[in-house]
Design an enzyme around this catalytic site. Structure first.
Site: not given
Ligand code: NDP
Length: 476
Positions: A21, A238, A457, A169-171, A278, A244, A226, A453, A145-146
């Site tokens: 979308i 293991l 990286e 896997k991307p979002s 983040c 992150e 997550t 985390g 996705w950010n």
């Molecule tokens: P999510 O944790 O919802 O999703 C991140 C990824 O994990 C997506 O690809 C998602 O897939 C996938 N995912 C979701 N559930 C599972 C599961 N049970 N098992 C395996 N994979 C899973 O995060 P957001 O997309 O909401 O991203 C925002 C978050 O990321 C914020 O908290 C931000 O602070 C953090 N972030 C941290 C960074 C860092 O370097 N510390 C950098 C950038 C962001 P799908 O979306 O397709 O369901």
């Protein structure tokens, strides 16, 4: 768009699709396969097949491929950035920045390809020891996705340079630019199967990556809940899992700060990517002597921010990336208002009107003097909401800054080296900026402490995380 396994564009085995979308218009832009376990199995098989050959390619040759890909990404930045803006929402200039950032990361890892080395240890009469760093084999990467493009670079750059193959896997809401960049990497010489992109949801494709016995390490970026679930799911195998996660970065503005610079730093640090970063500035602590002036100037800037479709050149802030995120931010501010936990000086609601009705737009929001226990300070607000608090002294500023379960970054804005040093020493964070915030150059290791985390990286240091030590003992 199709996903990419073993160098082939492919549909999901189950034949199902996910709509992508455009968050500025709410319209379906494209679709991507809804990959599941069977697709991850196929990607792991392709990655295993490619692993033996890729491991034997010299680091310098691997680096050359990353270098060529970086050039090609930079050349294609116009098209890539437009795709990124349309699927993610950010203003075009930010999308160009992010695409360039991905090219920079790949180039950085190409430039250190000659630095992959091990150790030689003299043991006297016991002989000599040699420690080599070998690749882990097939690895997994899961990104949010950010910032899908830069995060792809952060993972693929060091992982591929170190000789691993990847299933990434991307979002599910932002798969398009990632797929386009994977195709560029292959055109630049990456052998088929070295980088496989499985599109799909976290529950299906994500869990399949995390629990796959053929994947030896997972590098995950996403929210803290997550990340914890991912580590739990991988624990019985293991499997190494770096995470992150979220952040709630404080910005400390000292009384001697360059005020215009600090105001601009707060605007950029919080409203870049509509606050969905983040390490965005998520809390400002400003010395009480300058608090009224700082807040006044900040308020004027926040009110002036032009919000709209990121494809429009005058837009400074785009929509939130998806409807669920808009709902979440709206609920967080509504709760603050209901509980009387702070004064909303600007914004505080969705944006309405012909330009905004169809998309996921939230107004840039400024909150003055929230209650120190307000929920918006304790939890991550992943959207354009900035709380500002006046503080009487440095001890209070640092104590409040550290009063968070997160610990990604922190910044201090001052001309006083002593103040800067005190914040650096005492901030419980993975990175501290002085007179800046947000920038993460590829040369500098990045990652958090506490619930932000585990692992780092970027930098040459990140390469070690994609290898394991193997020892050889020589008795002469
Ligand atoms: P999510 O944790 O919802 O999703 C991140 C990824 O994990 C997506 O690809 C998602 O897939 C996938 N995912 C979701 N559930 C599972 C599961 N049970 N098992 C395996 N994979 C899973 O995060 P957001 O997309 O909401 O991203 C925002 C978050 O990321 C914020 O908290 C931000 O602070 C953090 N972030 C941290 C960074 C860092 O370097 N510390 C950098 C950038 C962001 P799908 O979306 O397709 O369901």
């Amino acid at each position: 768009m199709l996903m990419r396994i073993g160098g082939q564009e492919t549909e999901a085995a189950g034949g199902t699709w996910l709509d992508v979308i455009n968050p500025a218009t709410g319209e379906v832009l494209d679709r991507a396969p809804a990959g599941e376990r069977e697709d991850v199995d196929a990607a792991v098989a392709a990655a295993e097949h490619a692993a033996a050959g890729w491991e034997k390619v010299s680091p310098r040759e691997r680096g050359k491929i990353l270098f060529h890909a970086a050039g090609a990404i930079r050349e294609a930045r116009g098209d890539l950035a437009r795709t990124l803006t349309r699927e993610q929402g950010k203003p075009l200039a930010e999308a160009v920045d992010e695409v360039r950032g991905c090219a920079n990361v790949l180039e950085f890892y190409a430039s250190v390809s000659g630095c992959l080395s091990g150790d030689f240890i003299r043991l006297g009469a016991a002989g000599d020891g040699i420690v080599v760093r070998e690749p882990l084999g097939v690895c997994g990467a899961i990104i949010p996705w950010n910032m899908p493009v830069i995060l792809m670079g952060w993972k693929a750059g060091p992982a591929l340079l170190a000789g691993n193959t990847l299933v990434l896997k991307p979002s599910s809401t932002t798969p398009l630019t990632t797929l386009a960049i994977a195709a560029i990497l292959e055109r630049a010489g990456l052998p088929p199967g070295v980088l496989n992109i499985v599109t799909g949801t976290g529950d299906a494709a994500g869990q399949a990556i995390v629990t796959h016995p053929g994947i030896h390490k997972v590098s995950f970026t996403g929210n803290t809940a997550t990340g914890i679930a991912v580590r739990r799911a991988a624990a019985p195998l293991l499997k190494e899992v770096t995470v992150e996660l979220g952040g709630s970065d404080p910005m400390i503005v000292w009384k001697d700060a360059d005020l215009p610079k600090a105001v601009e730093g707060a605007v950029h640090g919080r409203f870049y990517n509509a606050g969905q970063v983040c390490n965005a500035v998520k809390r400002v602590y400003v010395h009480e002597e300058i608090a009224p002036r700082f807040t006044g100037e900040l308020l004027a800037r926040v009110r002036s921010l032009r919000v709209g479709d990121g494809l429009s050149p005058s837009v400074e802030m785009g929509p939130l990336q998806n409807r669920a995120q808009l709902d979440r931010v709206e609920a967080q501010v509504a709760r603050l208002r209901e509980r009387g936990e702070g004064r909303i000086l600007a914004g505080g609601s969705r944006l309405r009107g012909p330009e905004h009705d169809r998309g996921f737009f939230y107004a840039p929001t400024l909150v003055a003097d929230p209650d120190p226990d307000a929920a918006i300070l304790g939890e991550e607000v992943f959207g354009p909401v900035l709380p500002v608090m006046a503080v009487p002294d440095l001890d209070t500023a640092i104590a409040e800054a550290n009063r968070s379960r997160y610990g990604l970054g922190a910044s201090v804005w001052t001309r006083d080296l002593g103040v800067a040093r005190a914040v650096f020493d005492r901030a419980r964070a993975g990175v501290v900026w002085v007179n800046r915030h947000l920038t993460v150059p590829p040369e500098i290791p990045f990652g958090g402490v506490k619930e932000s985390g585990l692992g780092r990286e970027n930098g040459v240091q990140a390469i070690a995380g994609w290898t394991r030590a193997k020892s050889l003992l020589l008795g002469w």
